[in-house]
Motif scaffolding. Structure first.
Motif, PDB file in Angstrom:
ATOM      1  N   SER A  74      47.902-162.225 -32.541  1.00  9.88           N
ATOM      2  CA  SER A  74      46.528-161.721 -32.560  1.00  9.88           C
ATOM      3  C   SER A  74      46.156-161.376 -31.130  1.00  9.88           C
ATOM      4  CB  SER A  74      45.572-162.773 -33.116  1.00  9.88           C
ATOM      5  OG  SER A  74      45.869-163.054 -34.465  1.00  9.88           O
ATOM      6  N   VAL A  75      45.832-160.118 -30.890  1.00  6.76           N
ATOM      7  CA  VAL A  75      45.623-159.637 -29.520  1.00  6.76           C
ATOM      8  C   VAL A  75      44.218-159.062 -29.387  1.00  6.76           C
ATOM      9  CG1 VAL A  75      46.430-158.044 -27.738  1.00  6.76           C
ATOM     10  CG2 VAL A  75      48.073-159.108 -29.306  1.00  6.76           C
ATOM     11  N   GLY A  76      43.472-159.575 -28.408  1.00  4.25           N
ATOM     12  CA  GLY A  76      42.164-159.035 -28.086  1.00  4.25           C
ATOM     13  C   GLY A  76      42.305-157.898 -27.087  1.00  4.25           C
ATOM     14  N   ASP A  81      33.662-164.177 -27.065  1.00  4.77           N
ATOM     15  CA  ASP A  81      33.686-165.476 -27.744  1.00  4.77           C
ATOM     16  C   ASP A  81      34.485-165.388 -29.037  1.00  4.77           C
ATOM     17  OD1 ASP A  81      31.772-167.645 -26.428  1.00  4.77           O
ATOM     18  OD2 ASP A  81      30.886-165.681 -26.094  1.00  4.77           O
ATOM     19  N   MET A  82      34.401-164.267 -29.744  1.00  3.04           N
ATOM     20  CA  MET A  82      35.225-164.062 -30.921  1.00  3.04           C
ATOM     21  C   MET A  82      36.703-164.006 -30.542  1.00  3.04           C
ATOM     22  SD  MET A  82      37.018-161.425 -32.633  1.00  3.04           S
ATOM     23  CE  MET A  82      36.195-159.876 -32.325  1.00  3.04           C
ATOM     24  N   VAL A  83      37.006-163.366 -29.415  1.00  2.00           N
ATOM     25  CA  VAL A  83      38.386-163.306 -28.949  1.00  2.00           C
ATOM     26  C   VAL A  83      38.927-164.715 -28.697  1.00  2.00           C
ATOM     27  CG1 VAL A  83      39.885-162.535 -27.055  1.00  2.00           C
ATOM     28  CG2 VAL A  83      38.152-160.998 -27.979  1.00  2.00           C
ATOM     29  N   LEU A  84      38.111-165.574 -28.117  1.00  2.00           N
ATOM     30  CA  LEU A  84      38.521-166.967 -27.900  1.00  2.00           C
ATOM     31  C   LEU A  84      38.874-167.654 -29.210  1.00  2.00           C
ATOM     32  CD1 LEU A  84      36.102-168.454 -25.206  1.00  2.00           C
ATOM     33  CD2 LEU A  84      38.583-168.275 -25.042  1.00  2.00           C
ATOM     34  N   ASP A  85      38.118-167.365 -30.253  1.00  2.00           N
ATOM     35  CA  ASP A  85      38.343-168.008 -31.558  1.00  2.00           C
ATOM     36  C   ASP A  85      39.583-167.471 -32.259  1.00  2.00           C
ATOM     37  OD1 ASP A  85      36.107-169.611 -31.351  1.00  2.00           O
ATOM     38  OD2 ASP A  85      34.828-168.332 -32.584  1.00  2.00           O
ATOM     39  N   VAL A  86      39.879-166.183 -32.089  1.00  2.00           N
ATOM     40  CA  VAL A  86      40.855-165.513 -32.952  1.00  2.00           C
ATOM     41  C   VAL A  86      42.180-165.210 -32.270  1.00  2.00           C
ATOM     42  CG1 VAL A  86      41.280-163.435 -34.338  1.00  2.00           C
ATOM     43  CG2 VAL A  86      39.008-164.478 -34.333  1.00  2.00           C
ATOM     44  N   CYS A  87      42.162-164.877 -30.988  1.00  2.00           N
ATOM     45  CA  CYS A  87      43.312-164.208 -30.369  1.00  2.00           C
ATOM     46  C   CYS A  87      44.203-165.132 -29.541  1.00  2.00           C
ATOM     47  CB  CYS A  87      42.827-163.048 -29.499  1.00  2.00           C
ATOM     48  SG  CYS A  87      41.958-161.790 -30.451  1.00  2.00           S
ATOM     49  N   ASP A  88      45.515-164.886 -29.625  1.00  2.00           N
ATOM     50  CA  ASP A  88      46.508-165.607 -28.815  1.00  2.00           C
ATOM     51  C   ASP A  88      46.627-164.986 -27.424  1.00  2.00           C
ATOM     52  OD1 ASP A  88      47.380-166.883 -31.338  1.00  2.00           O
ATOM     53  OD2 ASP A  88      48.346-164.963 -31.743  1.00  2.00           O
ATOM     54  N   LYS A  89      46.431-163.683 -27.376  1.00  2.00           N
ATOM     55  CA  LYS A  89      46.693-162.915 -26.160  1.00  2.00           C
ATOM     56  C   LYS A  89      45.538-161.937 -25.941  1.00  2.00           C
ATOM     57  CE  LYS A  89      50.905-161.245 -25.650  1.00  2.00           C
ATOM     58  NZ  LYS A  89      52.108-160.361 -25.870  1.00  2.00           N
ATOM     59  N   VAL A  90      45.336-161.541 -24.675  1.00  2.00           N
ATOM     60  CA  VAL A  90      44.299-160.575 -24.332  1.00  2.00           C
ATOM     61  C   VAL A  90      44.904-159.475 -23.470  1.00  2.00           C
ATOM     62  CG1 VAL A  90      42.164-160.189 -23.036  1.00  2.00           C
ATOM     63  CG2 VAL A  90      42.379-162.211 -24.457  1.00  2.00           C
ATOM     64  N   ILE A  91      44.491-158.240 -23.758  1.00  2.00           N
ATOM     65  CA  ILE A  91      44.797-157.084 -22.912  1.00  2.00           C
ATOM     66  C   ILE A  91      43.474-156.575 -22.354  1.00  2.00           C
ATOM     67  CG2 ILE A  91      45.551-154.666 -22.899  1.00  2.00           C
ATOM     68  CD1 ILE A  91      47.559-155.428 -25.109  1.00  2.00           C
ATOM     69  N   ILE A  92      43.399-156.380 -21.047  1.00  2.00           N
ATOM     70  CA  ILE A  92      42.202-155.806 -20.432  1.00  2.00           C
ATOM     71  C   ILE A  92      42.507-154.380 -20.000  1.00  2.00           C
ATOM     72  CG2 ILE A  92      40.534-155.921 -18.554  1.00  2.00           C
ATOM     73  CD1 ILE A  92      40.804-158.878 -18.461  1.00  2.00           C
ATOM     74  N   LEU A  93      41.663-153.448 -20.477  1.00  2.00           N
ATOM     75  CA  LEU A  93      41.734-152.064 -20.042  1.00  2.00           C
ATOM     76  C   LEU A  93      40.565-151.766 -19.109  1.00  2.00           C
ATOM     77  CD1 LEU A  93      42.532-150.134 -23.375  1.00  2.00           C
ATOM     78  CD2 LEU A  93      44.152-150.844 -21.597  1.00  2.00           C
ATOM     79  N   SER A  94      40.823-150.973 -18.102  1.00  2.00           N
ATOM     80  CA  SER A  94      39.768-150.527 -17.197  1.00  2.00           C
ATOM     81  C   SER A  94      40.060-149.094 -16.799  1.00  2.00           C
ATOM     82  CB  SER A  94      39.709-151.420 -15.955  1.00  2.00           C
ATOM     83  OG  SER A  94      38.694-150.991 -15.074  1.00  2.00           O
ATOM     84  N   ALA A  95      39.126-148.202 -17.097  1.00  2.00           N
ATOM     85  CA  ALA A  95      39.278-146.775 -16.779  1.00  2.00           C
ATOM     86  C   ALA A  95      40.605-146.221 -17.279  1.00  2.00           C
ATOM     87  CB  ALA A  95      39.134-146.559 -15.277  1.00  2.00           C
ATOM     88  N   GLY A  96      40.999-146.665 -18.482  1.00  2.00           N
ATOM     89  CA  GLY A  96      42.202-146.135 -19.110  1.00  2.00           C
ATOM     90  C   GLY A  96      43.503-146.768 -18.682  1.00  2.00           C
ATOM     91  N   ARG A  97      43.430-147.765 -17.804  1.00  2.00           N
ATOM     92  CA  ARG A  97      44.643-148.444 -17.344  1.00  2.00           C
ATOM     93  C   ARG A  97      44.658-149.902 -17.778  1.00  2.00           C
ATOM     94  NH1 ARG A  97      47.742-145.751 -13.755  1.00  2.00           N
ATOM     95  NH2 ARG A  97      46.890-143.810 -12.888  1.00  2.00           N
ATOM     96  N   LYS A 153      47.766-164.891 -21.834  1.00  2.00           N
ATOM     97  CA  LYS A 153      47.195-165.850 -22.770  1.00  2.00           C
ATOM     98  C   LYS A 153      45.668-165.799 -22.697  1.00  2.00           C
ATOM     99  CE  LYS A 153      51.040-167.621 -24.367  1.00  2.00           C
ATOM    100  NZ  LYS A 153      51.418-167.464 -25.798  1.00  2.00           N
ATOM    101  N   THR A 154      45.043-165.928 -23.843  1.00  2.00           N
ATOM    102  CA  THR A 154      43.599-165.716 -23.951  1.00  2.00           C
ATOM    103  C   THR A 154      42.799-166.598 -23.004  1.00  2.00           C
ATOM    104  OG1 THR A 154      43.800-165.002 -26.254  1.00  2.00           O
ATOM    105  CG2 THR A 154      41.645-165.804 -25.549  1.00  2.00           C
ATOM    106  N   LYS A 155      43.004-167.895 -23.060  1.00  2.00           N
ATOM    107  CA  LYS A 155      42.172-168.804 -22.264  1.00  2.00           C
ATOM    108  C   LYS A 155      42.351-168.578 -20.776  1.00  2.00           C
ATOM    109  CE  LYS A 155      41.603-172.489 -25.676  1.00  2.00           C
ATOM    110  NZ  LYS A 155      41.811-173.931 -25.992  1.00  2.00           N
ATOM    111  N   SER A 156      43.561-168.247 -20.363  1.00  2.00           N
ATOM    112  CA  SER A 156      43.813-168.006 -18.950  1.00  2.00           C
ATOM    113  C   SER A 156      43.124-166.729 -18.474  1.00  2.00           C
ATOM    114  CB  SER A 156      45.323-167.913 -18.710  1.00  2.00           C
ATOM    115  OG  SER A 156      45.598-167.569 -17.369  1.00  2.00           O
TER     116      SER A 156
END
Length: 249
Positions: A33-35, A196-212, A218-221
């Motif tokens: 599950s990826v945010g 906050d929903m991402v914290l509840d649901v996702c194992d991993k997070v991807i951050i995009l900024s200006a298309g990059r 890991k989500t919490k980190s």
């Protein structure tokens, strides 16, 4: 686990000439599950649109379920990734909710009895059996969202993509949808401002900024890194912010 989505130097340019995504590389494994987070205009919806085969990359390579994203594989790609649009009104267009949920199943060559049974089962998965005979325009925002999710679940895609799924929902509907996402075993990619929903649901997070892609992990980190979030025009999730009264988290 096997990699189900792979992007290597993905780029996309809007018809107007604006660069929407540039040099995006990542891998997502089956069942993760990826945010997908970032400010408005960061490229989140475009990212999901490419996964669902709505847009073709302007550069780089995208592989979904072992298939390269190209015009010859579009049908298979669209059967692999089910996209729940940000605005359910863009997804619901039939006379009744049951008709909407059943619509995609007719392309599978199933008989009508089986189609209706599977459509009702999908509505039951999201607790929306009572909506089957209602017209979509008669539904609340939360009900429309559940109907749209059911329409995607009915197709049984191995990858579920959600675009701002909690936007405009009341607290009860938001929690209902979060519980559905938590309990689904499919690979999930969720574009959202609701950290906050991402914290509840996702194992991993991807951050995009200006298309990059500027961070992935890991989500919490990732979501505890205040400086990183600020650089992407984001804030700490409310659960990670100190109480304004006592100073405790």
């Amino acid at each position: 686990m096997a990699v189900i989505i792979k992007m290597d130097s993905l780029g996309y340019i809007y018809p107007c000439g604006r660069q929407a995504l540039s040099g995006v590389s990542c891998e997502i494994e089956e069942g993760e599950s990826v945010g997908l987070v970032g400010a408005n205009g960061a490229g989140k919806s475009t990212f999901l649109g490419i996964l669902a085969g709505l847009y073709m990359p302007a550069g780089g390579v995208v592989e979904i379920g072992g298939l390269a994203l190209n015009k010859s594989n579009l049908q298979a790609i669209r059967q692999t990734v089910g996209l729940v649009f940000q605005n359910p009104d863009n997804q619901l267009f039939m006379p009744t909710v049951l008709d909407d949920v059943a619509f995609g199943l007719f392309n599978k060559g199933m008989d009508k009895v089986q189609i209706v049974a599977e459509a009702r089962e999908a509505l039951a998965m999201v607790g929306a059996e009572n909506l089957s005979s209602r017209a979509p325009y008669q539904l609340s925002g939360g009900e429309k969202r559940l109907a749209a999710v059911a329409a995607v679940l009915a197709m049984q895609p191995p990858v579920l993509a959600f675009d701002e799924p909690t936007s405009g929902l009341d607290p009860f509907s938001r929690r209902q949808l979060i519980d559905i996402m938590i309990n689904r075993a499919e690979t999930k990619i969720i574009a959202t401002h609701d950290l906050d929903m991402v914290l509840d649901v996702c194992d991993k997070v991807i951050i995009l900024s200006a298309g990059r892609l500027i961070a992935m992990g890991k989500t919490k980190s990732i979501l505890a890194d205040k400086a990183l979030l600020a650089g992407a025009r984001l804030e700490l999730p409310l659960k990670m912010q100190a109480c304004p009264v006592c100073g405790k988290q």
